[in-house]
Motif scaffolding. Structure first.
Motif, mmCIF file in Angstrom:
data_model
loop_
_atom_site.group_PDB
_atom_site.id
_atom_site.type_symbol
_atom_site.label_atom_id
_atom_site.label_comp_id
_atom_site.label_asym_id
_atom_site.label_seq_id
_atom_site.Cartn_x
_atom_site.Cartn_y
_atom_site.Cartn_z
ATOM 1 N N MET A 1 0.820 -1.208 0.000
ATOM 2 C CA MET A 1 0.000 0.000 0.000
ATOM 3 C C MET A 1 0.856 1.261 0.000
ATOM 4 N N LEU A 2 1.948 1.239 0.750
ATOM 5 C CA LEU A 2 2.858 2.389 0.757
ATOM 6 C C LEU A 2 3.414 2.645 -0.637
ATOM 7 N N GLU A 3 3.805 1.561 -1.317
ATOM 8 C CA GLU A 3 4.368 1.714 -2.662
ATOM 9 C C GLU A 3 3.301 2.195 -3.646
ATOM 10 N N SER A 4 2.112 1.595 -3.597
ATOM 11 C CA SER A 4 1.037 1.998 -4.514
ATOM 12 C C SER A 4 0.631 3.447 -4.274
ATOM 13 N N GLY A 5 0.470 3.818 -3.009
ATOM 14 C CA GLY A 5 0.075 5.183 -2.691
ATOM 15 C C GLY A 5 1.123 6.198 -3.092
ATOM 16 N N ASP B 1 -10.814 2.498 -12.690
ATOM 17 C CA ASP B 1 -11.837 1.520 -13.027
ATOM 18 C C ASP B 1 -11.504 0.200 -12.351
ATOM 19 N N VAL B 2 -12.389 -0.771 -12.505
ATOM 20 C CA VAL B 2 -12.175 -2.094 -11.933
ATOM 21 C C VAL B 2 -11.712 -3.019 -13.046
ATOM 22 N N SER B 3 -10.547 -3.612 -12.869
ATOM 23 C CA SER B 3 -9.977 -4.481 -13.888
ATOM 24 C C SER B 3 -10.863 -5.698 -14.113
ATOM 25 N N GLN B 4 -11.190 -5.967 -15.365
ATOM 26 C CA GLN B 4 -11.999 -7.134 -15.687
ATOM 27 C C GLN B 4 -11.207 -8.420 -15.526
ATOM 28 N N GLN B 5 -9.884 -8.326 -15.541
ATOM 29 C CA GLN B 5 -9.047 -9.513 -15.392
ATOM 30 C C GLN B 5 -8.859 -9.890 -13.916
ATOM 31 N N PRO C 1 -9.494 -2.591 -8.167
ATOM 32 C CA PRO C 1 -9.551 -1.195 -8.620
ATOM 33 C C PRO C 1 -8.164 -0.751 -9.047
ATOM 34 N N VAL C 2 -8.076 -0.080 -10.186
ATOM 35 C CA VAL C 2 -6.768 0.277 -10.737
ATOM 36 C C VAL C 2 -6.775 1.726 -11.228
ATOM 37 N N LEU C 3 -5.618 2.346 -11.174
ATOM 38 C CA LEU C 3 -5.416 3.683 -11.730
ATOM 39 C C LEU C 3 -4.938 3.539 -13.157
ATOM 40 N N ARG C 4 -5.618 4.249 -14.066
ATOM 41 C CA ARG C 4 -5.225 4.240 -15.478
ATOM 42 C C ARG C 4 -5.015 5.674 -15.955
ATOM 43 N N ALA D 1 -5.762 7.746 -25.927
ATOM 44 C CA ALA D 1 -5.702 6.297 -25.773
ATOM 45 C C ALA D 1 -5.153 5.922 -24.406
ATOM 46 N N ILE D 2 -5.443 4.690 -23.985
ATOM 47 C CA ILE D 2 -4.900 4.191 -22.718
ATOM 48 C C ILE D 2 -3.394 4.061 -22.834
ATOM 49 N N GLU D 3 -2.697 4.503 -21.822
ATOM 50 C CA GLU D 3 -1.243 4.421 -21.812
ATOM 51 C C GLU D 3 -0.824 3.021 -21.403
ATOM 52 N N GLY D 4 -0.190 2.294 -22.326
ATOM 53 C CA GLY D 4 0.234 0.935 -22.052
ATOM 54 C C GLY D 4 -0.930 -0.034 -22.098
ATOM 55 N N ASN D 5 -0.630 -1.319 -21.872
ATOM 56 C CA ASN D 5 -1.667 -2.347 -21.932
ATOM 57 C C ASN D 5 -2.286 -2.650 -20.575
ATOM 58 N N GLY D 6 -1.613 -2.260 -19.508
ATOM 59 C CA GLY D 6 -2.104 -2.581 -18.176
ATOM 60 C C GLY D 6 -2.304 -1.341 -17.339
ATOM 61 N N PRO D 7 -2.692 -1.530 -16.080
ATOM 62 C CA PRO D 7 -2.909 -0.394 -15.183
ATOM 63 C C PRO D 7 -1.600 0.243 -14.764
ATOM 64 N N LEU D 8 -1.672 1.524 -14.415
ATOM 65 C CA LEU D 8 -0.503 2.187 -13.849
ATOM 66 C C LEU D 8 -0.226 1.675 -12.447
ATOM 67 N N VAL D 9 -1.272 1.647 -11.617
ATOM 68 C CA VAL D 9 -1.132 1.214 -10.225
ATOM 69 C C VAL D 9 -2.370 0.412 -9.839
ATOM 70 N N GLU D 10 -2.161 -0.761 -9.246
ATOM 71 C CA GLU D 10 -3.266 -1.575 -8.758
ATOM 72 C C GLU D 10 -3.573 -1.231 -7.296
ATOM 73 N N GLY D 11 -4.832 -1.395 -6.931
ATOM 74 C CA GLY D 11 -5.222 -1.195 -5.553
ATOM 75 C C GLY D 11 -5.615 0.229 -5.194
ATOM 76 N N VAL D 12 -5.636 1.145 -6.172
ATOM 77 C CA VAL D 12 -6.073 2.514 -5.898
ATOM 78 C C VAL D 12 -7.599 2.523 -5.919
#
Length: 352
Positions: free
Chosen positions: A52-56, A218-222, A226-229, A244-255
């Motif tokens: 959580m510290l790293e994600s935040g 949004d909430v990742s369908q995979q 909850p993820v930051l995009r 467009a969405i930056e990259g194929n995955g989320p920037l940060v998970e758990g936000v």
């Protein structure tokens, strides 16, 4: 007879010793088991806290940095953005379906590039409401069915990176902003050599990559997390721009939630001092046009990626004017907060 009694006494003593040894062994095993269980809980808790510290930290730094630089356009910062007058836009506007369009002050639609009316918002903050409405703004994001409700969407326009040295360094999938303290030009790789302003035509100019960025949750369908995009402005192979969405995955998970309050100078006479932090809906068109929006208070709520069965979260978290209740689930959470100065902001290039 005496011998028989002696044997019985010895057998009883051995049995007693065996029972005592077994009891001691069970006690030791129980202690070790309890220690291992406590150690596992501590390790699991420590892992969640570290995650959580790293994600935040990452989420707060990413969004905070772009907020701080909202409206930064090199030497041209602080000037009006009027298309066809002070700013020469040498690219086509994005199609509505490919852009993040706003009309949040009721003065006409505005996309990624400046308008002829001088309508230009370097910062947009909107809250995702029921049916992902965003009050009709930023449809590029609001059409997504898995957006996080009651979380903010943040749109930022600015130049990024370092100044580009020469026309030969222009990338084909990017847009560029050349400007000095008086005039500016937006262009892309099409005829970049011809569009690159000379020193004689634009004295003291610098050339940067031009960006329109949008953060959202949004909430990742995979993963179901909850993820930051982040959306960003690009130019595709056919020469058409889009968000467009930056990259194929989320920037940060758990936000789990982001919230922004805007620091506004509410005095009768503008003195450049923040008097109150308001929700974006409370900031008036006049306050925007008079450049009274001076700061942003950013709240980021993150949660652990997995549940901790030994932990029950009954806490509530105050994100400025919004309260988020955990509801007694088993996720650990942390709330991060930072205050950012909006030193480069010019929301209205012309009059409202």
């Amino acid at each position: 007879m005496a011998k028989y009694l002696s044997q019985r006494s010895q057998t009883g003593a051995v049995l007693l010793e065996w029972i005592i040894s077994l009891s001691i062994g069970l006690f030791i095993i129980g202690g070790i088991t309890g220690f291992l269980a406590a150690s596992k809980r501590t390790t699991e808790s420590g892992f969640h806290i570290e995650q959580m510290l790293e994600s935040g930290r990452i989420a707060t730094e990413l969004i905070g940095r772009d907020l701080q630089l909202a409206g930064f356009f090199g030497e041209y910062t602080g000037n009006t953005m009027v298309r066809g007058a002070s700013v020469d836009v040498m690219v086509a506007d994005l199609a509505a379906d490919d852009d993040c369009i706003i009309d949040w002050l009721g003065t006409g639609d505005e996309g990624s590039f400046p308008t002829v009316s001088g309508r230009f918002s370097a910062l947009f903050v909107g809250t995702v409401r029921e049916n992902n409405s965003l009050n009709g703004q930023y449809d590029c994001v609001a059409d997504r069915s898995n957006l996080v409700m009651d979380s903010d969407v943040i749109g930022i326009k600015r130049v990024i990176g370092s100044p580009v040295a020469a026309a030969a360094d222009i990338e084909g999938n990017r847009f560029y902003f050349a400007g000095n303290s008086v005039v500016a030009r937006i262009f892309d790789s099409t005829n970049s050599v011809a569009n690159w302003p000379s020193e004689a035509a634009m004295p003291g100019r610098q050339v940067w990559e031009y960006q329109h960025i949008a953060y959202y949750l949004d909430v990742s369908q995979q993963s179901g997390l909850p993820v930051l995009r982040r959306y960003h402005l690009i130019r595709n192979d056919s020469g058409v721009g889009k968000i467009a969405i930056e990259g194929n995955g989320p920037l940060v998970e758990g936000v789990e939630r982001i919230r922004v309050l805007l620091g506004v100078d509410t005095d009768l006479v503008v003195d450049g001092i923040v008097d109150d932090y308001l929700s974006p809906d409370e900031v008036t068109p006049q306050q925007w046009s008079e450049n009274r929006v001076l700061a942003a208070k950013l709240f980021v709520l993150v949660r652990s990626l997995t549940e901790d069965s030994s932990y029950v979260n009954n806490n509530s978290y105050e994100l400025g004017d919004v309260t988020v209740d955990s509801g007694g689930d088993h996720y650990r959470r942390m709330l991060f907060q930072s205050v950012v100065s909006l030193r480069n902001m010019v929301i209205h290039g012309g009059s409202s």
